[in-house]
Scaffold this active site. Structure first.
Site, mmCIF file in Angstrom:
data_model
loop_
_atom_site.group_PDB
_atom_site.id
_atom_site.type_symbol
_atom_site.label_atom_id
_atom_site.label_comp_id
_atom_site.label_asym_id
_atom_site.label_seq_id
_atom_site.Cartn_x
_atom_site.Cartn_y
_atom_site.Cartn_z
ATOM 1 N N ASP A 17 0.867 -1.172 0.000
ATOM 2 C CA ASP A 17 0.000 0.000 0.000
ATOM 3 C C ASP A 17 0.911 1.232 0.000
ATOM 4 O OD1 ASP A 17 -1.597 2.152 0.708
ATOM 5 O OD2 ASP A 17 -2.597 1.111 2.359
ATOM 6 N N ASN A 31 -7.301 12.062 -11.443
ATOM 7 C CA ASN A 31 -8.042 12.376 -12.676
ATOM 8 C C ASN A 31 -7.887 13.867 -12.970
ATOM 9 O OD1 ASN A 31 -10.281 13.760 -11.149
ATOM 10 N ND2 ASN A 31 -10.510 11.672 -10.357
ATOM 11 N N GLY A 39 -9.706 3.709 -5.930
ATOM 12 C CA GLY A 39 -8.354 3.191 -6.129
ATOM 13 C C GLY A 39 -7.326 3.869 -5.237
ATOM 14 N N ASP A 41 -6.098 6.827 -5.521
ATOM 15 C CA ASP A 41 -6.504 8.215 -5.247
ATOM 16 C C ASP A 41 -7.331 8.274 -3.954
ATOM 17 O OD1 ASP A 41 -6.881 10.926 -5.663
ATOM 18 O OD2 ASP A 41 -8.157 10.707 -7.431
ATOM 19 N N SER A 127 -2.705 4.401 -14.253
ATOM 20 C CA SER A 127 -3.618 4.084 -15.378
ATOM 21 C C SER A 127 -4.029 2.621 -15.513
ATOM 22 C CB SER A 127 -3.048 4.556 -16.736
ATOM 23 O OG SER A 127 -3.213 5.949 -16.899
ATOM 24 N N THR A 128 -3.462 1.715 -14.703
ATOM 25 C CA THR A 128 -3.768 0.296 -14.945
ATOM 26 C C THR A 128 -4.926 -0.236 -14.104
ATOM 27 O OG1 THR A 128 -2.189 -0.622 -13.337
ATOM 28 C CG2 THR A 128 -1.361 -0.134 -15.539
ATOM 29 N N GLY A 129 -5.590 0.650 -13.361
ATOM 30 C CA GLY A 129 -6.779 0.240 -12.611
ATOM 31 C C GLY A 129 -8.022 0.685 -13.350
ATOM 32 N N ALA A 130 -8.712 1.679 -12.810
ATOM 33 C CA ALA A 130 -9.950 2.193 -13.404
ATOM 34 C C ALA A 130 -9.745 2.638 -14.857
ATOM 35 C CB ALA A 130 -10.472 3.358 -12.575
HETATM 36 N N1 AR6 Z 1 -1.314 1.499 -3.041
HETATM 37 C C1 AR6 Z 1 -0.753 1.159 -4.221
HETATM 38 N N2 AR6 Z 1 -1.467 0.861 -5.323
HETATM 39 C C2 AR6 Z 1 -2.815 0.906 -5.221
HETATM 40 C C3 AR6 Z 1 -3.482 1.251 -4.025
HETATM 41 C C4 AR6 Z 1 -2.669 1.562 -2.909
HETATM 42 N N3 AR6 Z 1 -3.206 1.904 -1.733
HETATM 43 N N4 AR6 Z 1 -4.822 1.195 -4.265
HETATM 44 C C5 AR6 Z 1 -4.987 0.806 -5.544
HETATM 45 N N5 AR6 Z 1 -3.774 0.628 -6.122
HETATM 46 P P1 AR6 Z 1 -6.357 3.188 -10.006
HETATM 47 P P2 AR6 Z 1 -5.974 4.635 -12.569
HETATM 48 C C6 AR6 Z 1 -3.450 0.208 -7.489
HETATM 49 O O1 AR6 Z 1 -7.703 2.740 -10.425
HETATM 50 O O2 AR6 Z 1 -6.128 3.386 -13.344
HETATM 51 C C7 AR6 Z 1 -9.457 6.926 -9.511
HETATM 52 O O3 AR6 Z 1 -10.837 6.921 -9.261
HETATM 53 C C8 AR6 Z 1 -4.495 -0.478 -8.318
HETATM 54 O O4 AR6 Z 1 -4.626 -1.849 -7.921
HETATM 55 O O5 AR6 Z 1 -6.166 3.695 -8.610
HETATM 56 O O6 AR6 Z 1 -4.853 5.570 -12.915
HETATM 57 C C9 AR6 Z 1 -8.933 8.316 -9.851
HETATM 58 O O7 AR6 Z 1 -9.652 9.328 -9.174
HETATM 59 C C10 AR6 Z 1 -3.888 -0.342 -9.711
HETATM 60 O O8 AR6 Z 1 -2.869 -1.322 -9.899
HETATM 61 O O9 AR6 Z 1 -5.801 4.397 -10.966
HETATM 62 C C11 AR6 Z 1 -9.143 8.390 -11.338
HETATM 63 O O10 AR6 Z 1 -10.456 8.805 -11.657
HETATM 64 C C12 AR6 Z 1 -3.216 1.031 -9.651
HETATM 65 O O11 AR6 Z 1 -3.136 1.360 -8.265
HETATM 66 C C13 AR6 Z 1 -8.924 6.967 -11.792
HETATM 67 O O12 AR6 Z 1 -9.201 6.148 -10.673
HETATM 68 C C14 AR6 Z 1 -3.958 2.144 -10.390
HETATM 69 O O13 AR6 Z 1 -5.361 1.968 -10.261
HETATM 70 C C15 AR6 Z 1 -7.482 6.731 -12.192
HETATM 71 O O14 AR6 Z 1 -7.353 5.407 -12.671
#
Ligand code: AR6
Length: 187
Positions: A17, A31, A39, A41, A127-130
């Site tokens: 984390d 965003n 996520g 954020d 970018s690899t989550g949402a």
């Molecule tokens: N520590 C490290 N990595 C994490 C954590 C954490 N605590 N929590 C999640 N991840 P994402 P995006 C990972 O969706 O794709 C948000 O709503 C997660 O498993 O957080 O850039 C923003 O407000 C994944 O591998 O970010 C934007 O609207 C990675 O972080 C949007 O999502 C990125 O996933 C950005 O989407």
């Protein structure tokens, strides 16, 4: 491979984390509206407390932060001096300069971190989550961008940490780190 030096800076991969790892500058996957979200954020705003959003409300550009850009705030209660809120691209199939925008999000973050005097910086997998960017492609772009920055600014940073939330993401970034400089670091 968990760690490798590029131009004298250690690049280290770890699972965990990001909000729990002490560092000078913690990078958030934000965003364009800089309004928080889910996520990483969500985790950063929860752990950092309200000071981060209060500052974003003061500095937020009128039309938001462009994709590939970033802004700096206090880190509030996080174990860091600053948070860099980087805006990665939404994946739209790969023909919309997603790779350039992702590389820009990393390079801009490092540039802002160096400008604030940081020695250590942590990144999540932007970018690899949402946003749906395929993780094996994103890892190659991220490592190429970070290595390119470090080679152009030797001595600026002591360490760059990728703090990755799950095993598959960790593996993808480890592979990209191992492939750096052998042609395996490109998308
Ligand atoms: N520590 C490290 N990595 C994490 C954590 C954490 N605590 N929590 C999640 N991840 P994402 P995006 C990972 O969706 O794709 C948000 O709503 C997660 O498993 O957080 O850039 C923003 O407000 C994944 O591998 O970010 C934007 O609207 C990675 O972080 C949007 O999502 C990125 O996933 C950005 O989407």
């Amino acid at each position: 491979m968990m760690e490798r030096a590029v131009a004298g800076t250690k690049i280290r991969m770890m699972k965990g984390d990001i909000t729990r790892i002490p560092v000078d500058v913690m990078v958030n996957a934000a965003n364009s509206d800089l309004v928080g979200g889910g996520g990483v954020d969500g985790a950063i705003h929860r752990a950092g407390g309200p000071a981060i959003m209060l500052e974003l409300n003061r500095i937020r550009p009128k039309n938001g932060c462009p994709t590939g850009g970033a802004v700096v705030t206090t880190a509030g209660d996080l174990p860091a001096k600053f948070v860099v809120h980087a805006v990665g691209p939404v994946w739209r199939g790969g023909r919309f300069q997603e790779d350039l925008d992702l590389a820009s999000a990393y390079a801009t973050s490092l540039d802002l971190a160096c400008a604030r005097g940081a020695r250590t910086v942590s990144f999540p997998s932007i970018s690899t989550g949402a946003y749906g960017y395929p993780v094996h492609k994103a890892a190659g772009v991220a490592l190429s961008a970070v290595a390119g920055f470090l080679e152009s600014r030797p001595g600026c940073l002591a360490g760059v940490f990728f703090v990755l939330f799950d095993e598959d993401t960790l593996k993808a970034y480890q592979k990209a780190l191992a492939g750096l400089g052998s042609g395996g670091g490109s998308p």
